[in-house]
Design a protein around this motif. Sequence first.
Motif, PDB file in Angstrom:
ATOM      1  N   LEU A  44       0.851  -1.192   0.000  1.00 47.00           N
ATOM      2  CA  LEU A  44       0.000   0.000   0.000  1.00 47.00           C
ATOM      3  C   LEU A  44       0.884   1.238   0.000  1.00 47.00           C
ATOM      4  N   VAL A  45       0.634   2.145  -0.922  1.00 46.94           N
ATOM      5  CA  VAL A  45       1.378   3.397  -0.997  1.00 46.94           C
ATOM      6  C   VAL A  45       0.615   4.524  -0.310  1.00 46.94           C
ATOM      7  N   ALA A  46      -0.674   4.648  -0.627  1.00 47.49           N
ATOM      8  CA  ALA A  46      -1.482   5.732  -0.072  1.00 47.49           C
ATOM      9  C   ALA A  46      -2.953   5.347  -0.128  1.00 47.49           C
ATOM     10  N   GLY A  47      -3.722   5.894   0.810  1.00 49.31           N
ATOM     11  CA  GLY A  47      -5.156   5.663   0.829  1.00 49.31           C
ATOM     12  C   GLY A  47      -5.886   6.939   1.177  1.00 49.31           C
ATOM     13  N   ILE A  48      -7.141   7.024   0.740  1.00 47.73           N
ATOM     14  CA  ILE A  48      -7.960   8.198   1.019  1.00 47.73           C
ATOM     15  C   ILE A  48      -9.381   7.733   1.292  1.00 47.73           C
ATOM     16  N   SER A  49     -10.008   8.332   2.293  1.00 46.38           N
ATOM     17  CA  SER A  49     -11.368   7.956   2.642  1.00 46.38           C
ATOM     18  C   SER A  49     -12.350   8.436   1.574  1.00 46.38           C
ATOM     19  N   ASN A  50     -13.587   7.983   1.658  1.00 49.61           N
ATOM     20  CA  ASN A  50     -14.553   8.293   0.610  1.00 49.61           C
ATOM     21  C   ASN A  50     -14.831   9.787   0.488  1.00 49.61           C
ATOM     22  N   THR A  51     -14.742  10.512   1.610  1.00 50.92           N
ATOM     23  CA  THR A  51     -14.981  11.958   1.566  1.00 50.92           C
ATOM     24  C   THR A  51     -13.707  12.748   1.268  1.00 50.92           C
ATOM     25  N   GLY A  52     -12.575  12.085   1.357  1.00 52.79           N
ATOM     26  CA  GLY A  52     -11.305  12.771   1.174  1.00 52.79           C
ATOM     27  C   GLY A  52     -10.749  13.375   2.450  1.00 52.79           C
ATOM     28  N   GLU A  53     -11.440  13.186   3.558  1.00 50.54           N
ATOM     29  CA  GLU A  53     -11.011  13.831   4.803  1.00 50.54           C
ATOM     30  C   GLU A  53      -9.826  13.108   5.448  1.00 50.54           C
ATOM     31  N   ARG A  54      -9.707  11.827   5.191  1.00 53.70           N
ATOM     32  CA  ARG A  54      -8.641  11.048   5.811  1.00 53.70           C
ATOM     33  C   ARG A  54      -7.697  10.505   4.728  1.00 53.70           C
ATOM     34  N   THR A  55      -6.418  10.558   5.019  1.00 49.91           N
ATOM     35  CA  THR A  55      -5.427   9.985   4.117  1.00 49.91           C
ATOM     36  C   THR A  55      -4.377   9.237   4.929  1.00 49.91           C
ATOM     37  N   ARG A  56      -3.708   8.315   4.301  1.00 45.48           N
ATOM     38  CA  ARG A  56      -2.591   7.610   4.902  1.00 45.48           C
ATOM     39  C   ARG A  56      -1.544   7.328   3.841  1.00 45.48           C
ATOM     40  N   TYR A  57      -0.284   7.230   4.288  1.00 45.67           N
ATOM     41  CA  TYR A  57       0.829   6.994   3.364  1.00 45.67           C
ATOM     42  C   TYR A  57       1.822   6.015   3.992  1.00 45.67           C
ATOM     43  N   VAL A  58       2.469   5.244   3.157  1.00 44.60           N
ATOM     44  CA  VAL A  58       3.602   4.451   3.627  1.00 44.60           C
ATOM     45  C   VAL A  58       4.735   5.427   3.922  1.00 44.60           C
ATOM     46  N   ASP A  59       5.549   5.124   4.906  1.00 37.27           N
ATOM     47  CA  ASP A  59       6.580   6.058   5.361  1.00 37.27           C
ATOM     48  C   ASP A  59       7.510   6.504   4.232  1.00 37.27           C
ATOM     49  N   SER A  60       7.818   5.616   3.312  1.00 31.72           N
ATOM     50  CA  SER A  60       8.815   5.917   2.289  1.00 31.72           C
ATOM     51  C   SER A  60       8.368   6.993   1.297  1.00 31.72           C
ATOM     52  N   VAL A  61       7.080   7.330   1.272  1.00 33.56           N
ATOM     53  CA  VAL A  61       6.611   8.334   0.311  1.00 33.56           C
ATOM     54  C   VAL A  61       6.069   9.585   0.996  1.00 33.56           C
ATOM     55  N   LYS A  62       6.026   9.595   2.307  1.00 37.66           N
ATOM     56  CA  LYS A  62       5.507  10.764   3.025  1.00 37.66           C
ATOM     57  C   LYS A  62       6.310  12.006   2.663  1.00 37.66           C
ATOM     58  N   GLY A  63       5.593  13.088   2.381  1.00 33.20           N
ATOM     59  CA  GLY A  63       6.243  14.332   1.999  1.00 33.20           C
ATOM     60  C   GLY A  63       6.549  14.428   0.520  1.00 33.20           C
ATOM     61  N   ARG A  64       6.423  13.330  -0.213  1.00 35.83           N
ATOM     62  CA  ARG A  64       6.699  13.338  -1.659  1.00 35.83           C
ATOM     63  C   ARG A  64       5.447  13.043  -2.490  1.00 35.83           C
ATOM     64  N   PHE A  65       4.592  12.164  -2.000  1.00 39.99           N
ATOM     65  CA  PHE A  65       3.388  11.769  -2.734  1.00 39.99           C
ATOM     66  C   PHE A  65       2.152  12.367  -2.067  1.00 39.99           C
ATOM     67  N   THR A  66       1.147  12.672  -2.872  1.00 37.41           N
ATOM     68  CA  THR A  66      -0.122  13.176  -2.368  1.00 37.41           C
ATOM     69  C   THR A  66      -1.266  12.463  -3.073  1.00 37.41           C
ATOM     70  N   ILE A  67      -2.140  11.867  -2.292  1.00 37.33           N
ATOM     71  CA  ILE A  67      -3.328  11.238  -2.848  1.00 37.33           C
ATOM     72  C   ILE A  67      -4.496  12.207  -2.740  1.00 37.33           C
ATOM     73  N   SER A  68      -5.339  12.211  -3.753  1.00 34.81           N
ATOM     74  CA  SER A  68      -6.518  13.078  -3.737  1.00 34.81           C
ATOM     75  C   SER A  68      -7.614  12.416  -4.568  1.00 34.81           C
ATOM     76  N   ARG A  69      -8.788  13.008  -4.538  1.00 33.55           N
ATOM     77  CA  ARG A  69      -9.896  12.466  -5.319  1.00 33.55           C
ATOM     78  C   ARG A  69     -10.855  13.574  -5.698  1.00 33.55           C
ATOM     79  N   ASP A  70     -11.570  13.354  -6.792  1.00 31.09           N
ATOM     80  CA  ASP A  70     -12.617  14.261  -7.237  1.00 31.09           C
ATOM     81  C   ASP A  70     -13.865  13.391  -7.428  1.00 31.09           C
ATOM     82  N   ASN A  71     -14.763  13.453  -6.468  1.00 30.02           N
ATOM     83  CA  ASN A  71     -15.947  12.593  -6.536  1.00 30.02           C
ATOM     84  C   ASN A  71     -16.879  12.979  -7.683  1.00 30.02           C
TER      85      ASN A  71
END
Length: 119
Positions: free
Chosen positions: A47-74
Amino acid sequence: QVQLVESGGGLVQPGGSLRLSCVASGFTFSTYGMSWHRQAPGKERELVAGISNTGERTRYVDSVKGRFTISRDNAKNTAYLQMNNLKPEDTAVYYCSAGSYFARRYDYWGQGTQVTVSS
């Protein structure tokens, strides 16, 4: 039927950026958490990154924190992964998935897109 279609992969030099997109269809996108995973040759899928259905919550694997950003457009049924300052160790096939963010459940998968970081 359910479809997740990734795009945006390619070859990039170290330090470069890519933006992956995942277009979903066949299910109610706004009710699913979305995730990006990757699998490098000879390694397990992670798992690299995850985002909740509303976009309010995100998580990242340590190796990509600060470099990768997950987002969504419902409104567009699309999830994104912005990848900056890419490193050779980021080379992998990247997959998006839909499921439950809080239960860490992954119900649907895309076919994957190759990301290669090399000079």
